[in-house]
Every structure is written in C-alpha cells, then in structure tokens.
Design an enzyme around this catalytic site. Structure first.
Site, PDB file in Angstrom:
ATOM      1  N   ASP A 226       0.832  -1.200   0.000  1.00 60.84           N
ATOM      2  CA  ASP A 226       0.000   0.000   0.000  1.00 60.84           C
ATOM      3  C   ASP A 226       0.879   1.267   0.000  1.00 60.84           C
ATOM      4  O   ASP A 226       1.885   1.326   0.718  1.00 60.84           O
ATOM      5  CB  ASP A 226      -0.854  -0.035   1.277  1.00 60.84           C
ATOM      6  CG  ASP A 226      -1.908   1.032   1.309  1.00 60.84           C
ATOM      7  OD1 ASP A 226      -2.727   1.064   0.382  1.00 60.84           O
ATOM      8  OD2 ASP A 226      -1.911   1.831   2.262  1.00 60.84           O
TER       9      ASP A 226
ATOM     10  N   GLU B  22      14.064 -15.199  -1.076  1.00 57.33           N
ATOM     11  CA  GLU B  22      14.402 -16.372  -0.259  1.00 57.33           C
ATOM     12  C   GLU B  22      13.340 -17.450  -0.425  1.00 57.33           C
ATOM     13  O   GLU B  22      13.531 -18.589  -0.037  1.00 57.33           O
ATOM     14  CB  GLU B  22      14.475 -15.988   1.226  1.00 57.33           C
ATOM     15  CG  GLU B  22      15.662 -15.127   1.579  1.00 57.33           C
ATOM     16  CD  GLU B  22      15.608 -14.723   3.053  1.00 57.33           C
ATOM     17  OE1 GLU B  22      15.068 -15.478   3.886  1.00 57.33           O
ATOM     18  OE2 GLU B  22      16.104 -13.622   3.360  1.00 57.33           O
TER      19      GLU B  22
HETATM   20  C1  GLC Z   1      -4.245   3.163  -0.301  1.00 62.46           C
HETATM   21  C2  GLC Z   1      -5.520   2.373  -0.249  1.00 62.46           C
HETATM   22  C3  GLC Z   1      -6.627   3.307   0.199  1.00 62.46           C
HETATM   23  C4  GLC Z   1      -6.276   3.856   1.572  1.00 62.46           C
HETATM   24  C5  GLC Z   1      -4.916   4.524   1.558  1.00 62.46           C
HETATM   25  C6  GLC Z   1      -4.428   4.839   2.927  1.00 62.46           C
HETATM   26  O1  GLC Z   1      -4.290   4.157  -1.266  1.00 62.46           O
HETATM   27  O2  GLC Z   1      -5.771   1.766  -1.481  1.00 62.46           O
HETATM   28  O3  GLC Z   1      -7.871   2.681   0.188  1.00 62.46           O
HETATM   29  O4  GLC Z   1      -7.239   4.778   1.985  1.00 62.46           O
HETATM   30  O5  GLC Z   1      -3.946   3.673   0.967  1.00 62.46           O
HETATM   31  O6  GLC Z   1      -4.106   3.676   3.642  1.00 62.46           O
END
Ligand code: GLC
Length: 558
Positions: free
Chosen positions: A226, A283
């Site tokens: 993310d 790994e």
């Molecule tokens: C990413 C996710 C989103 C979230 C953001 C903060 O962009 O896809 O849904 O709000 O991260 O964690």
C-alpha cells in the site's frame, strides 16, 4: 504451437490475470452485512473452479459446474484487526485477522482452497502507517523516551507553536496532530488515526520485515504494498512547493491538492528498502511484489529497481487517468513500452476500490473496448471486482456515505461509489448478504448481476470470460511482442501481438461510428473474438470493418 514451452516457463505473475477482491463488499457469509474471508471461499468457484487436473476428475464434477471467470490470482484488501477508520487500512495488528472477517484458520483455509483451484493469493501489506490503536503507537506516544518513540515520526512545534511543515493529507487538512501528553506533533499523511511509521529506524524496519516473513511462511504468493512510495520522507521534512496548476475550486481543506509532492514521497532512499524487501521475497519460491504508486513515468519506472531488484509489478493506473481516445491510449502504451527496461514486465489496472468505476466514465459500450484492451496488452492485467459485470458508480444517499475522504472533502470525493456490494443475483441484497449491507446495493442489481449475466451469451461477464480464456491459451498474448499498427484512422487503436509464427491483431474502435481500416499487413486472418460476441469469420487484413464501439481479436493466417 511454437513458443509454448517458453510461455510455460514464465513465472505465474507474468501469465496471471489478477482480480482485486474488496473484502468488505465481496460476499458476506455471516449475515452482518460485511464481506468476510469465508464469503471469499464460498465464491472461489466463480473466480476459478479449478481444473480437473488440480482437483481430481470426480471432485471437479462435484464442485460447482457454474461458469467461472478463470482468473489466476486474487488480491485481497486488508483483513487485519482494525478500528476501520479507513476500512482496514488502519491496522492494529499486522499478523492477525479481524473477527469481522474471520480468523487465521479461515485465512489458511482460503489459501488452501484457492491453491487447490490454481488461484494464487496476494495480500495487502500496509507499511506506511498503523492505526493509532496499534500497540506500537500506544507505546510510542507514552513518553519521549519510550523505546518505540522513534518507530513513528515525531516533531517539535515551531517556536510560535506552528506545524513542523506545510504538508497536506489527501483526506484533507494538515498531516500533523499535536500530542498533548508528550508535547510534540506526530505525522499522518492520511487520517490522524493513521500515524506514520519511521522506516529510517532499523528496529522498525526489522519488525516490518518480520511481518512479511510471517505471511510468506504461511504461503501467500504475493504482497501488494500500500502507498509504497510514501514510506520514506525527506530527511529534513522540507515544505512542499505550491502546485500552480491546481484546480481553483478545490475544497478549502484540500491542502494536498494545492501542493507539488516533492518532499513527502518518492524519495530516493525508498529504493534501498524495496531491494531489501525483494531480497526477502527471493528467499522463497516464486513470490511476487506489487506496489501501489503513481508518479510520472520516469519516476515510476525506477520502482522496478535498477537491475530488476525492486517491485515485480509497480501498479500502473494510467489507463484510468488518460483521456479515453484511441490516440491518447496508443500514445500511453507506446510510452510505457519505450520506457521499460528489458527486465521490466508491464502491468495495467482498470479499476480499484479507490477510483470511480470505468463503466461510468466510459459508458456501457466503450467499457467492452476497455476490457479487450486490458486483456490483450503486453503485461499483467489487474481487474476490480464487479467490473466484469459493467458495474457503475453507485448513487449513495448522503447519510450512507462512509468513506472518510468523502466525509471530509465533499460527497463527490467519496470512494464509496465503487465499493458497493458485489452483485451475485437478483434476490434481496443482491445475494451478497442476508441482511442490509454496510453500503447500499446498486439500483440496477436486478439485471446487472452474475446469475443474470451467466445466462446471457452476449453479456459483459461472458466477454470477460472469453477474453480471459483466449489470453491464457495464446502464447502471443501471454508473451508476445507488442507493436502499434497504422491504419489511417485516428479513431481506432490497432496493435499486433506476436510470438514466433503466431500473430494476433487487436483492433479497437473508440467511436460510435463504423470504421473501415486498412493496414499494410496484407493477407488474411480470422476473427476470434468480437466485443459483441457474435461473430467469428475470415477477414482480409487489407480492409477490416469495425462496427460502432467494436473491438476485434484477429488471428493472422501464417
Ligand atoms: C491506499 C488504499 C486506500 C487507503 C490509503 C491509505 O491508497 O488503497 O484505500 O485509503 O492507501 O491507507
């Protein structure tokens, strides 16, 4: 077929069609109105019922004979314990499952059941921030001397009490919140309930690597990271410059939208961390790292690593962002093909839980062109749940809006519009849940659902099924080269995918008018798939007739 052996040697993530499961809205098995892991298990046959080979002949017949999409991998959005301020992207414990979604044994069962059907499982890893209720942050905010103080980002106020710098959050407002007890600000680029981790701290880095190891040991096939470009910030926390091209009508709290993001993200030091993460994945056998990031192409491409030692698949959202014209999309694909080093594998995304639905942006007819494009370009396609049905943005009554971005920056910015429940059938709550779902079901659920589209040979879903099957059986689609083809029409995008003797031409009409295309390719071919799913016939390559909004895959005669 020539090239087949080489195609079989491709790693799974180069051959795969990846499908995003937005967990809260996929399938609710408990009747609380929120999707869960058991719900995903119940719907695995829809995604890929598995082959007779993987399941054993008899078992294969027993398992649901219903038509499945045949995707190869799912990416599941966060299922970790969370107060849900940002619907799971605010994590309280990285190595457990929220009781709302199930438990670890259910996750293991999902992994097992997916693998039995030949489906790889990619999980969401949220490295940039935690919930403010994560035990690490509770410790960190206890005192300035706490051993975990430096696991998060704390800064003094300016002499006049001012904020440490001018950065803004995409959710509105500044990125700093004052902590009364310890007299410092902490950084959160999203909600104040999402304090940011300090990746410059070696202990924190180690703790996060251990999290990755936990899931890799459990057998997950891939990690979607993310907002990966945000995990390292400028060491001096300098002010971002103003964005002189910002829309003057932005919401007053949208400080983020008024800045150029020079110092809060995409810092050079992030690449060393990605190399370390990649080395960890190496790994293990055959694991894959995806990363969520934007940036101009020349910055984005660096996330593959200098020698391919970074992410396998830095996500590419540009098909969703560029103007939808044949010329703009052709130019985009050519730019990507030109900038990728030989070790880098392309990937394209056409929908996500953060963006409006493409069906609403493009209209019902062009959405089929988008499907054919996504599934015939060189690279790994990533689909978003419900796009195969042509789901559109929902109209959600104000009082039902849940997304913090929509609640803070205006309802038109709410991401709920693409997060409504999956439409399984025409029954109450669209077969998603036995009770009222957390977000309302789309108004057109009675017709635009899996059950209805399964029985309609020309449906959007059946187009996806045909395209996915064709792709997986065509070495040229999986591993062939890409080349744009000139036709003299500005309204159509035509390209050739070729591997050895196998040549497939894709011709896409971006307009609502018929077009007759001439190519210099010469010879003949056969139409394998029309986006209307109504013709397969021989055609000359000197003149290709496309109906309004029609796309064709044509196999060229040798
Ligand atoms: C990413 C996710 C989103 C979230 C953001 C903060 O962009 O896809 O849904 O709000 O991260 O964690």
């Amino acid at each position: 077929m020539s090239g087949t052996a080489a195609v079989e040697d491709l790693p799974w993530w180069k051959r795969a069609v990846i499908y995003e499961v937005y967990l809260r809205s996929f399938k609710d098995s408990t009747g609380d109105g929120i999707g869960d892991l058991q719900g995903v298990i119940e719907k695995l046959d829809y995604l890929n019922e598995g082959t007779a080979l993987s399941l054993g002949q008899a078992e294969h017949r027993e398992i649901n004979p219903s038509p499945s999409l045949r995707i190869d991998a799912i990416w599941i959005t966060p299922f970790y314990p969370s107060p849900m301020a940002d619907f799971g992207y605010d994590v309280m414990d990285f190595i457990s499952v929220d009781s709302l979604f199930g438990d670890l044994p259910t996750f293991d069962r999902l992994l097992h059941e997916a693998h039995r059907r030949g489906i790889k499982v990619i999980i969401d890893f949220v490295p940039n921030h935690t919930s403010d209720r994560h035990p690490w942050f509770i410790e960190s905010r206890r005192s300035r001397d706490d051993p975990k103080r430096d696991w998060y980002i704390w800064r003094d106020a300016g002499t006049d009490g001012s904020l440490p710098n001018n950065w803004g959050s995409p959710f509105g407002g500044p990125v700093w919140t004052w902590d009364e007890a310890t007299g410092q600000y902490y950084l959160h680029q999203f909600l104040k309930e999402q304090p940011e981790l300090n990746w410059r701290n070696p202990e924190l880095r180690q703790a996060m690597m251990d999290v990755l190891r936990f899931w890799l040991d459990r057998g997950v096939d891939g990690i979607r990271m993310d907002v990966i470009g945000m995990i390292v910030k400028d060491a001096q926390f300098r002010d971002n410059p103003p964005n002189l091209e910002a829309d003057p009508d932005l919401h007053p709290d949208d400080i983020f939208g008024r800045q150029v993001h020079l110092y809060n993200e995409d810092q050079d030091d992030v690449h060393k961390i990605l190399q370390d993460m990649r080395a960890l994945l190496e790994e293990y056998d055959d694991r894959c790292a995806l990363g969520e990031l934007g940036y101009p192409l020349d910055r984005w491409v660096r996330y593959y690593g200098e020698d391919g030692d970074g992410l396998h698949l830095p996500l590419n959202f540009r098909l969703m962002e560029r103007p939808w014209t044949a010329q703009a999309i052709r130019q985009l694909v050519e730019e990507i093909e030109a900038i990728l080093p030989s070790f880098a594998w392309p990937t394209y995304v056409l929908g996500s839980h953060d963006a409006p639905r493409m069906a609403s942006r493009l209209g019902g007819d062009q959405v089929r062109i988008a499907a054919m494009l996504l599934l015939t370009l060189r690279g790994t396609p990533i689909l978003y749940q419900g796009d195969e049905l042509g789901m559109e943005n929902a109209r959600i009554p104000s009082e039902r809006i849940r997304d913090p971005q929509g609640l803070r920056l205006g309802h038109e910015r709410s991401r709920d519009i693409s997060r409504m429940p999956m439409l399984w059938d025409g029954s109450a709550h669209s077969g998603f849940s036995s009770s009222e779902p957390w977000l309302p079901v789309s108004a057109d659920y009675a017709t635009k659902n899996v059950a209805a589209q399964a029985t309609d040979p020309g449906s959007n879903m059946n187009l996806y099924r045909r395209l996915i099957r064709y792709r997986s059986s065509s070495p040229a689609m999986l591993d062939g080269s890409y080349r744009s083809v000139d036709t003299g029409s500005k309204d159509c995008f035509v390209y050739l995918r070729q591997l050895g003797q196998e040549r497939c031409l894709v011709a896409l009409n971006f307009t609502s008018h018929s077009r007759a295309l001439s190519t210099a390719l010469g010879g003949n071919g056969s139409v394998e798939i029309s986006t209307y799913l109504d013709r397969s016939e021989a055609t000359s390559l000197e003149r290709i007739d496309l109906r309004p909004h029609e796309g064709l895959i044509i196999e060229m005669d040798p």
